[in-house]
Every structure is written in C-alpha cells, then in structure tokens.
Design a protein around this motif. Structure first.
Motif, mmCIF file in Angstrom:
data_model
loop_
_atom_site.group_PDB
_atom_site.id
_atom_site.type_symbol
_atom_site.label_atom_id
_atom_site.label_comp_id
_atom_site.label_asym_id
_atom_site.label_seq_id
_atom_site.Cartn_x
_atom_site.Cartn_y
_atom_site.Cartn_z
ATOM 1 N N ILE A 12 11.714 1.656 8.181
ATOM 2 C CA ILE A 12 11.258 2.267 6.934
ATOM 3 C C ILE A 12 11.443 3.776 6.980
ATOM 4 O O ILE A 12 11.903 4.391 6.010
ATOM 5 C CB ILE A 12 9.797 1.880 6.648
ATOM 6 N N ALA A 13 11.117 4.397 8.109
ATOM 7 C CA ALA A 13 11.314 5.844 8.237
ATOM 8 C C ALA A 13 12.777 6.214 8.044
ATOM 9 O O ALA A 13 13.099 7.224 7.387
ATOM 10 C CB ALA A 13 10.810 6.319 9.598
ATOM 11 N N ALA A 14 13.677 5.410 8.599
ATOM 12 C CA ALA A 14 15.115 5.669 8.432
ATOM 13 C C ALA A 14 15.519 5.547 6.972
ATOM 14 O O ALA A 14 16.332 6.335 6.463
ATOM 15 C CB ALA A 14 15.921 4.717 9.301
ATOM 16 N N TRP A 15 14.966 4.549 6.274
ATOM 17 C CA TRP A 15 15.270 4.372 4.857
ATOM 18 C C TRP A 15 14.745 5.548 4.036
ATOM 19 O O TRP A 15 15.450 6.075 3.171
ATOM 20 C CB TRP A 15 14.670 3.065 4.355
ATOM 21 N N LEU A 16 13.530 5.993 4.324
ATOM 22 C CA LEU A 16 12.949 7.084 3.572
ATOM 23 C C LEU A 16 13.767 8.363 3.731
ATOM 24 O O LEU A 16 13.860 9.174 2.807
ATOM 25 C CB LEU A 16 11.508 7.346 4.016
ATOM 26 N N ALA A 17 14.371 8.516 4.897
ATOM 27 C CA ALA A 17 15.177 9.716 5.156
ATOM 28 C C ALA A 17 16.512 9.707 4.414
ATOM 29 O O ALA A 17 17.063 10.765 4.117
ATOM 30 C CB ALA A 17 15.417 9.864 6.660
ATOM 31 N N LYS A 18 16.999 8.511 4.094
ATOM 32 C CA LYS A 18 18.355 8.438 3.505
ATOM 33 C C LYS A 18 18.381 7.899 2.072
ATOM 34 O O LYS A 18 19.429 7.973 1.419
ATOM 35 C CB LYS A 18 19.263 7.575 4.388
ATOM 36 N N ARG A 19 17.270 7.366 1.572
ATOM 37 C CA ARG A 19 17.322 6.735 0.247
ATOM 38 C C ARG A 19 17.653 7.795 -0.818
ATOM 39 O O ARG A 19 17.334 8.967 -0.663
ATOM 40 C CB ARG A 19 16.002 6.045 -0.074
ATOM 41 N N PRO A 20 18.274 7.368 -1.898
ATOM 42 C CA PRO A 20 18.597 8.308 -2.972
ATOM 43 C C PRO A 20 17.359 9.016 -3.494
ATOM 44 O O PRO A 20 16.313 8.388 -3.687
ATOM 45 C CB PRO A 20 19.219 7.402 -4.056
ATOM 46 N N GLU A 27 0.267 5.826 6.706
ATOM 47 C CA GLU A 27 1.083 6.607 7.634
ATOM 48 C C GLU A 27 1.783 5.703 8.642
ATOM 49 O O GLU A 27 2.944 5.940 9.005
ATOM 50 C CB GLU A 27 0.215 7.646 8.335
ATOM 51 N N LYS A 28 1.079 4.664 9.079
ATOM 52 C CA LYS A 28 1.669 3.707 10.031
ATOM 53 C C LYS A 28 2.917 3.056 9.430
ATOM 54 O O LYS A 28 3.963 2.971 10.090
ATOM 55 C CB LYS A 28 0.629 2.641 10.374
ATOM 56 N N VAL A 29 2.809 2.620 8.184
ATOM 57 C CA VAL A 29 3.955 1.982 7.533
ATOM 58 C C VAL A 29 5.104 2.973 7.383
ATOM 59 O O VAL A 29 6.262 2.643 7.646
ATOM 60 C CB VAL A 29 3.553 1.398 6.164
ATOM 61 N N SER A 30 4.789 4.198 6.994
ATOM 62 C CA SER A 30 5.845 5.199 6.784
ATOM 63 C C SER A 30 6.594 5.531 8.062
ATOM 64 O O SER A 30 7.739 5.993 8.016
ATOM 65 C CB SER A 30 5.258 6.477 6.191
ATOM 66 N N LEU A 90 0.837 -1.201 0.000
ATOM 67 C CA LEU A 90 0.000 0.000 0.000
ATOM 68 C C LEU A 90 0.869 1.245 0.000
ATOM 69 O O LEU A 90 0.682 2.151 -0.824
ATOM 70 C CB LEU A 90 -0.923 0.016 1.220
ATOM 71 N N PHE A 91 1.822 1.300 0.927
ATOM 72 C CA PHE A 91 2.683 2.470 1.007
ATOM 73 C C PHE A 91 3.462 2.656 -0.291
ATOM 74 O O PHE A 91 3.515 3.755 -0.855
ATOM 75 C CB PHE A 91 3.665 2.356 2.179
ATOM 76 N N ASN A 92 4.055 1.582 -0.792
ATOM 77 C CA ASN A 92 4.894 1.685 -1.986
ATOM 78 C C ASN A 92 4.096 2.132 -3.206
ATOM 79 O O ASN A 92 4.501 3.047 -3.920
ATOM 80 C CB ASN A 92 5.545 0.340 -2.264
ATOM 81 N N TYR A 93 2.956 1.494 -3.464
ATOM 82 C CA TYR A 93 2.230 1.802 -4.687
ATOM 83 C C TYR A 93 1.563 3.170 -4.619
ATOM 84 O O TYR A 93 1.349 3.805 -5.652
ATOM 85 C CB TYR A 93 1.232 0.690 -5.005
ATOM 86 N N CYS A 94 1.281 3.635 -3.415
ATOM 87 C CA CYS A 94 0.798 4.998 -3.264
ATOM 88 C C CYS A 94 1.938 5.984 -3.518
ATOM 89 O O CYS A 94 1.809 6.927 -4.300
ATOM 90 C CB CYS A 94 0.219 5.196 -1.868
ATOM 91 N N ASP A 95 3.066 5.741 -2.911
ATOM 92 C CA ASP A 95 4.232 6.625 -2.992
ATOM 93 C C ASP A 95 4.796 6.696 -4.410
ATOM 94 O O ASP A 95 5.087 7.777 -4.921
ATOM 95 C CB ASP A 95 5.303 6.122 -2.017
ATOM 96 N N VAL A 96 4.923 5.554 -5.063
ATOM 97 C CA VAL A 96 5.633 5.491 -6.342
ATOM 98 C C VAL A 96 4.711 5.702 -7.536
ATOM 99 O O VAL A 96 5.103 6.320 -8.526
ATOM 100 C CB VAL A 96 6.382 4.148 -6.477
ATOM 101 N N PHE A 97 3.485 5.203 -7.465
ATOM 102 C CA PHE A 97 2.640 5.174 -8.655
ATOM 103 C C PHE A 97 1.376 6.030 -8.564
ATOM 104 O O PHE A 97 1.105 6.845 -9.440
ATOM 105 C CB PHE A 97 2.256 3.726 -8.983
ATOM 106 N N MET A 98 0.573 5.849 -7.504
ATOM 107 C CA MET A 98 -0.725 6.527 -7.473
ATOM 108 C C MET A 98 -0.606 8.038 -7.439
ATOM 109 O O MET A 98 -1.459 8.751 -7.970
ATOM 110 C CB MET A 98 -1.558 6.023 -6.287
#
Length: 200
Positions: A188-196, A180-183, A153-161
């Motif tokens: 995951i929050a740490a990854w979102l903060a540092k991912r390219p 929001e819970k997943v984010s 859900l988080f991924n397909y919302c973030d990347v596609f929808m």
C-alpha cells in the motif's frame, strides 16, 4: 488467477477502495481511467449508468463499488477467514457507508456547517468504530490480520472524511494507529507513492 479489469474515472473516489484491496493482495488488475470529458457517450453503455465497473476474465460489466470491493476482498482472502468474520468485516463497512452518506451533502456547506456535521454525525460513528476495534484487541477490526475493514478505514478517511476535517481521527487513538498501520503496509505504501495525483 482470473484477469480483472477495473474501470473508473481518473480519481480516487468510489474505486480507490477496490484498487487498495488489489494492491494489498498483490493481485494484478487493469486500472482503466476514464477522462471526465469522455464519460457522456460511455455512460449509456454501463449497466447502471455509473462507474466503477469490474470485468472478470473479459466477462460482463459488473457495477456497484461496494459489491465489487466485497467480491474482490473475498477473492483476495481479505474478507475474513470464515463466514462470521466476513459478517464482522461487512458490519464495519456498513458504518463507513453511513459516514459517507453523511459527508456527501455536507461537502457543499460552509466550514461551520461542515464542522457541525463532523461533530454531530461523524464523530459518534467513529467512536463506535473505536469501540469495535478495541473489542478485537485494538490492532485490526476482525481476526488477526488486515482485512477489507481495515483498508476501508484508511480509504474512507483519506478520500472522504478529510473533506470535513483535516485530522478526523485525532480523538480516536486506536483508529489513528490502525490508519497509520495500513498506510505503512509495504504494498500500500508503494501504491500511495506512485498512484496518480488527482483532485478527487
């Protein structure tokens, strides 16, 4: 623990769901990113001429993002605690695939056409997902802990929808809360903060 090597472009695209599963599970993997300019000579060396591919313990290149995501989720205990739960997780993932198939053709359209696709095709599927989530108590799609379905859900919302609508979950409070819970999951929050930061 096996060693994992995931190869994809320097983008979120079709590989981000796999990265998020590894991240949530706390499993180390090699995140190989191919520059688009370097892709043409590499393409013929791939099993299906596509990315992503996964190599396990230095073995053969395995293609297909959905197959990889589901395999990694099983290996990382994020696919459901039994066969029935796994079936439920995969049924949710199939809805996301349907959504993505609706989105891709629409991304080339004008804003009005995008809005129409979202209203006519995507929103009914989101309503179905909201109902599926509610049927399990509203906190996660399957069982009582985060699985591939919730990460999906988080991924397909973030990347596609968000290519069709800035806030695709605004009319679906349970989906929005889960997103929001997943984010906010610590890994995951740490990854979102540092991912390219990439355009795709």
């Amino acid at each position: 623990m096996p060693s994992y090597k995931l190869t994809y472009f320097n983008a979120k695209g079709r590989a981000e769901i796999i990265r998020l599963v590894f991240v949530q599970a706390g499993v180390k993997y090699e995140d190989v990113r191919v520059n688009f300019d370097d892709w043409p000579p590499l393409k013929p060396t791939m099993p299906t001429g596509t990315l992503p591919i996964l190599e396990v313990d230095g073995g053969k290149k395995i293609p297909n993002c959905q197959a990889i995501a589901r395999y990694v989720a099983r290996e990382c205990n994020l696919a459901g605690s039994n066969n029935l739960e796994q079936l439920k997780v995969e049924s949710v993932m199939e809805v996301f695939l349907d959504i993505v198939n609706d989105i891709f053709p629409a991304t080339k359209e004008n804003d009005e056409a995008k809005k129409a696709v979202f209203e006519e095709k995507i929103k009914p599927k989101l309503k179905n997902l909201e109902n599926m989530l509610a049927a399990n108590g509203g906190n996660v799609f399957v069982g009582n802990k985060i699985t591939l379905a919730d990460i999906g859900l988080f991924n397909y919302c973030d990347v596609f929808m968000t290519k069709l609508c800035d806030d695709p979950l605004k009319d679906f409070p349970k989906l929005k809360a889960l997103n929001e819970k997943v984010s906010k999951e610590p890994r995951i929050a740490a990854w979102l903060a540092k991912r390219p930061q990439t355009s795709l």
